[in-house]
Every structure is written in C-alpha cells, then in structure tokens.
Design a protein around this motif. Structure first.
Motif, mmCIF file in Angstrom:
data_model
loop_
_atom_site.group_PDB
_atom_site.id
_atom_site.type_symbol
_atom_site.label_atom_id
_atom_site.label_comp_id
_atom_site.label_asym_id
_atom_site.label_seq_id
_atom_site.Cartn_x
_atom_site.Cartn_y
_atom_site.Cartn_z
ATOM 1 N N GLU A 177 22.051 48.457 75.667
ATOM 2 C CA GLU A 177 20.700 47.992 76.013
ATOM 3 C C GLU A 177 19.619 48.624 75.123
ATOM 4 O O GLU A 177 18.430 48.369 75.319
ATOM 5 N N TYR A 186 17.752 49.427 71.275
ATOM 6 C CA TYR A 186 17.140 48.499 70.312
ATOM 7 C C TYR A 186 17.302 48.979 68.868
ATOM 8 O O TYR A 186 17.322 50.183 68.587
ATOM 9 N N LYS A 246 26.175 40.265 65.562
ATOM 10 C CA LYS A 246 26.361 39.051 66.372
ATOM 11 C C LYS A 246 26.240 39.324 67.866
ATOM 12 O O LYS A 246 25.797 38.462 68.634
ATOM 13 N N LYS A 247 26.646 40.512 68.286
ATOM 14 C CA LYS A 247 26.646 40.826 69.715
ATOM 15 C C LYS A 247 25.284 41.310 70.211
ATOM 16 O O LYS A 247 25.123 41.588 71.400
ATOM 17 N N PHE A 248 24.334 41.415 69.309
ATOM 18 C CA PHE A 248 22.994 41.872 69.676
ATOM 19 C C PHE A 248 22.093 40.674 69.985
ATOM 20 O O PHE A 248 22.204 39.624 69.342
ATOM 21 N N LYS A 249 21.227 40.862 70.946
ATOM 22 C CA LYS A 249 20.240 39.834 71.282
ATOM 23 C C LYS A 249 19.063 39.921 70.308
ATOM 24 O O LYS A 249 18.564 41.013 70.034
ATOM 25 N N VAL A 301 15.505 39.861 69.801
ATOM 26 C CA VAL A 301 14.267 39.984 70.574
ATOM 27 C C VAL A 301 13.100 39.415 69.779
ATOM 28 O O VAL A 301 12.224 38.738 70.309
ATOM 29 N N LEU A 318 16.375 43.839 67.541
ATOM 30 C CA LEU A 318 17.612 43.425 68.178
ATOM 31 C C LEU A 318 17.943 44.362 69.330
ATOM 32 O O LEU A 318 17.656 45.559 69.260
ATOM 33 N N GLN A 319 18.564 43.810 70.390
ATOM 34 C CA GLN A 319 18.953 44.634 71.526
ATOM 35 C C GLN A 319 20.471 44.627 71.674
ATOM 36 O O GLN A 319 21.105 43.579 71.573
ATOM 37 N N ASN A 320 21.023 45.789 71.921
ATOM 38 C CA ASN A 320 22.483 45.940 72.019
ATOM 39 C C ASN A 320 22.989 45.416 73.358
ATOM 40 O O ASN A 320 22.823 46.039 74.394
ATOM 41 N N LYS A 321 23.604 44.248 73.309
ATOM 42 C CA LYS A 321 24.156 43.623 74.518
ATOM 43 C C LYS A 321 25.682 43.637 74.488
ATOM 44 O O LYS A 321 26.326 42.979 75.308
#
Length: 312
Positions: free
Chosen positions: A269, A271, A290-293, A295, A308-311
């Motif tokens: 979660e 950034y 690729k796995k980051f959202k 933002v 980017l956010q770590n999802k």
C-alpha cells in the motif's frame, strides 16, 4: 576577477539534463539554462570543457543506444556583473504548499519554504521532472489526509469530531507526512528530501554522486533541518531495509528505475514517485510495475511523472 571571461553555449537534442550535470561537474560553476541547452560562463579555457562534454556525449550514446547532436557557440566577452544577470534569470518556484526560492528572494507566508540556490547538483525545481515530483508530493498529501480522515470516521469515539479533524489538518498542514518513512533515490540537491522533511516525514536520501550528497547536506543545513539518513550509494547499500518505506522517490533515468528493485523496498500500500522519464519510455516503466496501481500519470513537455501504489 579577470577583464574577460569565456562564454560557451551548448545545445543538445537528447539527454540535455545529464549533459548539464556533467557541465556542472566539469566547471564547478553554475550554468544558465536556455531553450534546448545551457550557457557556461567561466574564466577557464573552453576547449577542455568542450572535449569532455563531447566525450561524455559519446559515452551516453553507447549506454543509451541513442544519438546526441551537440552544438557549440563560443565567444570571449568583457567581464561584467553577469552573476547578477544570472541571478535575475532565476525565479522562485511555487507548487502547492511548496515554495522553492534562491537566497536572494524572501520566504513566503503560509508556505513550506525551501531555500535552494542553483549549484553543482541538479534540482532547483525548475526542471520539468523535479516540478513533477513536487506536484506528486501534493497528490500524496491528499491521499494521506484522506486515509487519516477515514480512519477517524470509522472509530466511534472520534466520528463526532470529523469536522474538527478537518480544521486540525488544515492548521497542521506542514505535518501531512508525519510518521511516514521516505526514501529519496538520486537526491541531487536534496530539494525533494527537504520538502518531505519539512512536511513531517522521516527522510532517507541517497545518491551515487558524492557532489550531490555534499549538496544535499549543505542545503539541509541552510534549511535548518536534519534529514534522518544521507548516504552515498543506492538500494544495494541498504539490503536490510526491504519493505520498510512508505514512499520512495526516484527522479532518475527510466532505465535505472527499471533496473532497481524498488518494489522490494516499498511497503504494501506504499507509494512510488517516479520521474526523469521521457514519455517514449513510460511503457517500459509501467510494464515493470504491472502490479502497482497508477494513482497519477502527468506529462510536462516530454517528461513524465508517475505516482504508483503497491497493490501487489
């Protein structure tokens, strides 16, 4: 001071900011940015400076597999107060709550004031990538404030105070990042580290260039703050800190961003603020994360800044 000085105009169609950094390293003197280039004013001989810039450009062409066209224009001019003229060309930068200003300007009320004089390390807020990172800090301020309000709202003991919490946050606007651990990779002049620290963050800053580390330490002192850790190197220097950072800032080349294991060092979660990315390389960076959202994705001229956010 000599009666005359040497004027060298340098224009390049690629990797201009790296060439600017190299010019600063070679001359040890401030340079003036112009459209598609920069100006060196020095009492030193011009030919050795040109030779070193040409050699460096050839190295970049090999590393980046792209061509660089350099154009030089030189002349000898009568010495005058060109330092004052140069100072007059440098204006403060205002981005959200951040006010970045050189020492010949005054602070502003109701802003996070950061004193940065143009010097040997890159980053005074004027370059598109640095400005993009300042805007990205503003985006994270909103994200952290929202999380704080949501946390308060779901707590029955504090829900009734939600409106007063909003007022409290606005009064405490210089502490938005309180308790958050930041890592600034490629800190340069330290501008982004100092902004985050003045906004309440715990800040680690690193660079592979000793000149940049010294500049960051100097600017830290000028701004009356103490960064929590400033070190020479990169992620390989701190292998035991994986998964620790709430925010990692990397305002560096796209190829370096892709090569670094940033995903291993940012919290779940957490950034990433990524900049220094030419628009033609954005897909390469996004493919790595690729796995980051996403933002935020903003382009300023040809420079892209990602949040980017770590999802994962």
């Amino acid at each position: 001071m000599k009666s005359y000085y040497n004027y060298l105009s340098v224009k390049a169609d690629n990797f201009l900011w790296l060439l600017q950094n190299k010019a600063l390293e070679i001359t040890g003197e401030a340079i003036e940015e112009i459209k598609a280039g920069f100006i060196i004013r020095t009492e030193k001989a011009i030919e050795p400076i040109k030779s070193q810039l040409v050699a460096y450009a050839k190295e970049l062409e090999i590393i980046m597999a792209e061509s660089i066209n350099l154009e030089f224009s030189e002349k000898t001019l009568k010495n005058q107060d060109w330092v004052t003229n140069y100072r007059n060309s440098i204006q403060p930068i205002e981005c959200g709550k951040y006010y970045i200003y050189p020492s010949w300007f005054k602070e502003k009320d109701h802003r996070i004031n950061v004193l940065i004089d143009p010097a040997l390390a890159f980053g005074s807020g004027h370059h598109e990538s640095t400005f993009g990172c300042l805007k990205a800090l503003g985006i994270l301020e909103e994200a952290f404030q929202t999380i704080k309000l949501q946390t308060k709202a779901v707590n029955p003991n504090t829900q009734k105070n939600a409106s007063s919490e909003t007022t409290s946050l606005s009064k405490d606007s210089a502490n938005t990042f309180k308790g958050k651990l930041f890592l600034d990779i490629g800190c340069g002049s330290g501008i982004l580290s100092i902004c985050a620290k003045k906004n309440g963050a715990i800040v680690w800053a690193c660079d592979t260039d000793e000149i940049a580390i010294n500049a960051t330490k100097d600017n830290m002192i000028k701004n009356n703050i103490v960064l929590d850790k400033v070190f020479l190197g990169s992620l390989h220097t701190i292998p035991n800190e994986k998964g620790k950072f709430d925010v990692i800032i990397a305002n560096i080349l796209a190829d370096v961003i892709v090569a670094l294991p940033l995903e291993s060092y940012v919290k779940q979660e957490g950034y990433l603020i990524l900049s220094g990315i030419l628009d033609k390389y954005v897909s390469k960076v996004l493919d790595k994360f690729k796995k980051f959202k996403i933002v935020s994705q903003e382009i300023n001229q040809e420079w892209v800044t990602l949040v980017l956010q770590n999802k994962g």
